[in-house]
Scaffold this motif. Structure first.
Motif, PDB file in Angstrom:
ATOM      1  N   VAL A  11      -2.825  53.414  33.703  1.00  0.00           N
ATOM      2  CA  VAL A  11      -3.568  54.522  34.305  1.00  0.00           C
ATOM      3  C   VAL A  11      -5.041  54.431  33.905  1.00  0.00           C
ATOM      4  O   VAL A  11      -5.928  54.600  34.744  1.00  0.00           O
ATOM      5  N   GLU A  12      -5.316  54.145  32.641  1.00  0.00           N
ATOM      6  CA  GLU A  12      -6.707  54.004  32.190  1.00  0.00           C
ATOM      7  C   GLU A  12      -7.424  52.888  32.955  1.00  0.00           C
ATOM      8  O   GLU A  12      -8.576  53.041  33.373  1.00  0.00           O
ATOM      9  N   LEU A  13      -6.727  51.769  33.151  1.00  0.00           N
ATOM     10  CA  LEU A  13      -7.321  50.652  33.894  1.00  0.00           C
ATOM     11  C   LEU A  13      -7.542  51.013  35.360  1.00  0.00           C
ATOM     12  O   LEU A  13      -8.547  50.630  35.962  1.00  0.00           O
ATOM     13  N   GLY A  63      -6.268  62.720  30.945  1.00  0.00           N
ATOM     14  CA  GLY A  63      -7.295  63.638  31.414  1.00  0.00           C
ATOM     15  C   GLY A  63      -7.012  64.336  32.731  1.00  0.00           C
ATOM     16  O   GLY A  63      -7.880  65.039  33.253  1.00  0.00           O
ATOM     17  N   PHE A  64      -5.811  64.176  33.290  1.00  0.00           N
ATOM     18  CA  PHE A  64      -5.464  64.876  34.523  1.00  0.00           C
ATOM     19  C   PHE A  64      -5.136  66.329  34.205  1.00  0.00           C
ATOM     20  O   PHE A  64      -4.547  66.626  33.163  1.00  0.00           O
ATOM     21  N   THR A 105     -11.130  64.247  37.158  1.00  0.00           N
ATOM     22  CA  THR A 105     -12.525  64.146  37.584  1.00  0.00           C
ATOM     23  C   THR A 105     -13.308  63.475  36.477  1.00  0.00           C
ATOM     24  O   THR A 105     -13.026  63.681  35.289  1.00  0.00           O
ATOM     25  N   PRO A 106     -14.290  62.672  36.849  1.00  0.00           N
ATOM     26  CA  PRO A 106     -15.062  61.964  35.817  1.00  0.00           C
ATOM     27  C   PRO A 106     -15.887  62.943  34.974  1.00  0.00           C
ATOM     28  O   PRO A 106     -16.300  63.997  35.459  1.00  0.00           O
ATOM     29  N   ASP A 107     -16.107  62.572  33.749  1.00  0.00           N
ATOM     30  CA  ASP A 107     -16.937  63.357  32.860  1.00  0.00           C
ATOM     31  C   ASP A 107     -18.370  63.315  33.402  1.00  0.00           C
ATOM     32  O   ASP A 107     -18.915  62.238  33.622  1.00  0.00           O
ATOM     33  N   PRO A 108     -18.988  64.482  33.617  1.00  0.00           N
ATOM     34  CA  PRO A 108     -20.340  64.475  34.200  1.00  0.00           C
ATOM     35  C   PRO A 108     -21.413  63.961  33.252  1.00  0.00           C
ATOM     36  O   PRO A 108     -22.550  63.782  33.676  1.00  0.00           O
ATOM     37  N   TYR A 109     -21.081  63.719  32.003  1.00  0.00           N
ATOM     38  CA  TYR A 109     -22.101  63.304  31.032  1.00  0.00           C
ATOM     39  C   TYR A 109     -22.061  61.842  30.745  1.00  0.00           C
ATOM     40  O   TYR A 109     -21.270  61.125  30.609  1.00  0.00           O
ATOM     41  N   LEU A 116       1.947  61.959  30.155  1.00  0.00           N
ATOM     42  CA  LEU A 116       1.138  60.758  30.371  1.00  0.00           C
ATOM     43  C   LEU A 116      -0.160  61.096  31.087  1.00  0.00           C
ATOM     44  O   LEU A 116      -1.247  60.733  30.632  1.00  0.00           O
ATOM     45  N   TYR A 117      -0.047  61.781  32.215  1.00  0.00           N
ATOM     46  CA  TYR A 117      -1.246  62.089  32.985  1.00  0.00           C
ATOM     47  C   TYR A 117      -2.154  63.063  32.245  1.00  0.00           C
ATOM     48  O   TYR A 117      -3.381  62.936  32.297  1.00  0.00           O
TER      49      TYR A 117
END
Length: 162
Positions: free
Chosen positions: A106-108, A141-142, A158-162, A136-137
């Motif tokens: 999942v990370e990949l 970060g899900f 969602t991606p980290d905005p920073y 797992l999810y």
């Protein structure tokens, strides 16, 4: 990152590879435990489905010993919201579970999808009673977004905005 996670990342050699004629037979032989049969669709069905949807991407999950699982994600199609990607299929063979392959896959996949400049969020779904998928999810970060009409729990990253 916790110390044990750094240790695992250093020693787990999990990678994602394109599905090819060379690894297809190994993917076809992947198995789930009996009690997991209802939690995942057929891997062969997913590969066939991808042949009709050019935005579906199939990946073999492999480590130093060979193919250990399968993952399929989708880029936005014509009817989807722009920037919405999805992980539609994830499975790790019963003989290789509990070794971090699913989480690393999942990370990949998150990293691979993140290379697409238009990615805003990534969706996935699982049966609400599938505690392993939920954990797992969540660890990746899900965040659960609710149960849809089809009975599946949907979660979004969602991606980290920073």
């Amino acid at each position: 990152m916790r110390p044990y996670q750094r240790f695992l990342k250093k020693w787990i050699t999990t990678n994602l590879h394109l599905v090819t004629k060379e690894n297809f037979a190994n993917i076809a032989e992947l198995e789930l435990h009996e009690h997991q049969q209802d939690h995942a669709a057929s891997t062969l069905y997913a590969i066939a489905q991808a042949s009709f949807h050019p935005n579906y991407q199939c990946r073999a999950i492999a480590d130093k010993d060979g193919v250990v699982g399968f993952l399929m994600y989708a880029a936005p199609g014509a009817e989807d919201e722009p920037g919405d990607y999805a992980i539609y299929h994830l499975m790790v063979d019963r003989r290789h579970q509990g070794r971090g392959h699913g989480r690393r896959a999942v990370e990949l996949a998150l990293a691979e999808i993140g290379k697409h400049g238009d990615m805003l969020r990534i969706w996935t779904s699982y049966q609400p009673g599938n505690a392993v998928a939920r954990e797992l999810y969540a660890a990746c970060g899900f965040v659960e977004a609710g149960v849809e009409d089809d009975g599946e729990m949907y979660a979004v990253w969602t991606p980290d905005p920073y």
